[in-house]
Enzyme design. Sequence first.
Site, PDB file in Angstrom:
ATOM      1  N   ASP A 188       0.851  -1.206   0.000  1.00 30.98           N
ATOM      2  CA  ASP A 188       0.000   0.000   0.000  1.00 30.98           C
ATOM      3  C   ASP A 188       0.880   1.247   0.000  1.00 30.98           C
ATOM      4  OD1 ASP A 188      -2.938  -1.015   0.558  1.00 30.98           O
ATOM      5  OD2 ASP A 188      -1.570  -2.236   1.745  1.00 30.98           O
ATOM      6  N   LYS A 212      -0.214  10.150   0.775  1.00 29.39           N
ATOM      7  CA  LYS A 212      -0.183  11.442   1.477  1.00 29.39           C
ATOM      8  C   LYS A 212       0.968  11.479   2.473  1.00 29.39           C
ATOM      9  CE  LYS A 212      -5.108  12.295   1.123  1.00 29.39           C
ATOM     10  NZ  LYS A 212      -6.377  11.949   1.699  1.00 29.39           N
ATOM     11  N   PHE A 250      -3.630  -5.401  -9.843  1.00 26.05           N
ATOM     12  CA  PHE A 250      -3.152  -4.165  -9.228  1.00 26.05           C
ATOM     13  C   PHE A 250      -2.094  -3.508 -10.107  1.00 26.05           C
ATOM     14  CE2 PHE A 250      -1.095  -1.392  -6.292  1.00 26.05           C
ATOM     15  CZ  PHE A 250      -2.136  -0.948  -5.514  1.00 26.05           C
ATOM     16  N   GLU A 251      -1.166  -4.323 -10.614  1.00 27.14           N
ATOM     17  CA  GLU A 251      -0.130  -3.769 -11.490  1.00 27.14           C
ATOM     18  C   GLU A 251      -0.742  -3.292 -12.804  1.00 27.14           C
ATOM     19  OE1 GLU A 251       3.051  -6.429 -12.578  1.00 27.14           O
ATOM     20  OE2 GLU A 251       4.176  -4.809 -13.506  1.00 27.14           O
TER      21      GLU A 251
HETATM   22  C1  LIG Z   1      -1.908  -2.735  -2.714  1.00 24.01           C
HETATM   23  S1  LIG Z   1      -2.207  -4.362  -2.303  1.00 24.01           S
HETATM   24  C2  LIG Z   1      -1.201  -5.289  -3.440  1.00 24.01           C
HETATM   25  C3  LIG Z   1      -1.590  -6.726  -3.516  1.00 24.01           C
HETATM   26  C4  LIG Z   1      -0.713  -7.636  -4.400  1.00 24.01           C
HETATM   27  N1  LIG Z   1       0.629  -7.748  -3.909  1.00 24.01           N
HETATM   28  C5  LIG Z   1      -0.733  -7.231  -5.845  1.00 24.01           C
HETATM   29  O1  LIG Z   1       0.311  -6.868  -6.381  1.00 24.01           O
HETATM   30  O2  LIG Z   1      -1.821  -7.263  -6.456  1.00 24.01           O
HETATM   31  C6  LIG Z   1      -1.295  -4.513  -0.775  1.00 24.01           C
HETATM   32  C7  LIG Z   1      -1.723  -5.700   0.061  1.00 24.01           C
HETATM   33  O3  LIG Z   1      -0.882  -5.779   1.198  1.00 24.01           O
HETATM   34  C8  LIG Z   1      -1.649  -6.156   2.316  1.00 24.01           C
HETATM   35  N2  LIG Z   1      -0.960  -5.653   3.519  1.00 24.01           N
HETATM   36  C9  LIG Z   1      -0.655  -4.368   3.784  1.00 24.01           C
HETATM   37  N3  LIG Z   1      -0.003  -4.269   4.944  1.00 24.01           N
HETATM   38  C10 LIG Z   1       0.110  -5.537   5.431  1.00 24.01           C
HETATM   39  C11 LIG Z   1       0.677  -6.074   6.613  1.00 24.01           C
HETATM   40  N4  LIG Z   1       1.262  -5.287   7.518  1.00 24.01           N
HETATM   41  N5  LIG Z   1       0.611  -7.392   6.815  1.00 24.01           N
HETATM   42  C12 LIG Z   1       0.008  -8.196   5.895  1.00 24.01           C
HETATM   43  N6  LIG Z   1      -0.552  -7.746   4.738  1.00 24.01           N
HETATM   44  C13 LIG Z   1      -0.496  -6.425   4.521  1.00 24.01           C
HETATM   45  C14 LIG Z   1      -2.991  -5.499   2.094  1.00 24.01           C
HETATM   46  O4  LIG Z   1      -4.027  -6.170   2.792  1.00 24.01           O
HETATM   47  C15 LIG Z   1      -3.148  -5.596   0.581  1.00 24.01           C
HETATM   48  O5  LIG Z   1      -3.843  -6.751   0.203  1.00 24.01           O
END
Ligand SMILES: C[S@@+](CC[C@H](N)C(=O)[O-])C[C@H]1O[C@@H](n2cnc3c(N)ncnc32)[C@H](O)[C@@H]1O
Length: 231
Positions: free
Chosen positions: A136, A140, A211-212
Amino acid sequence: METQAVYRHKPVRSFVHRQSGLTPPRRDALTRWLDQYQLPLDQGQLNWARIFQRSAPLTLEIGFGMGHHFLKQAQAFPEENFVGLEVHRPGIAAVLLEIERKKLHNIRLIVADAVDVFKTSLPDNSIDRIQIFFPDPWPKRRHHKRRLIQPAFCQLLRKKLKLGAHLQLATDWEDYAQQMLGVLEATAGFKNLAGPGHFSPRLAQRHLTKFEQRALNLGHVIRDLQFMGIA
Ligand SMILES: C[S@@+](CC[C@H](N)C(=O)[O-])C[C@H]1O[C@@H](n2cnc3c(N)ncnc32)[C@H](O)[C@@H]1O
């Protein structure tokens, strides 16, 4: 008597819980199969050889989202072990459905905050590859503290990787990419395989996720990074 207020600081998390997409079949998958594939975190450190009943290279993907990359990779390398770490329940359910549909035997899941898991549950020097694709971005400035890639967490990543093992990352947010590069190059025990100050070519085995694709549609540049654990 004077009363003292007790302030409890909520930990800064790198995610927010989102339940949208938890369809009835996915809910059903969580009920039926989560216990079978989820690793327990209340019984001390995890023991990979015991968990998988074999000794094989281990890849840990943090934040696999809907699991598109994670599942393809695990299916392509049945002789290797794969652990996925996520908090997003619709994604976890989607992965469970595919594990069952494709009868994949080399996958386990951890459902918890990666930061907590790295602090308490993973043995040191035990992982062959850690992948963090499109974490993520928290664009901001006031939210930058929620980004997963921070100095303390990178030290933990290094500690859990074997010597010579790889940490692989990708992001479509340029300033986060620069932050990753800076933080990881400053972390003792990591070597940038692309050379200091450089991003890596696209990782050959990194599969395209939705997502990509969305990032590409928006015209974002994708940055890959690859670091190796050194003494
Ligand atoms: C923006 S998405 C990208 C998902 C995937 N890697 C992709 O490329 O499609 C980021 C993912 O990381 C997970 N995530 C974020 N912080 C995390 C954490 N501290 N522990 C486990 N999962 C986390 C979120 O739930 C989300 O599904």
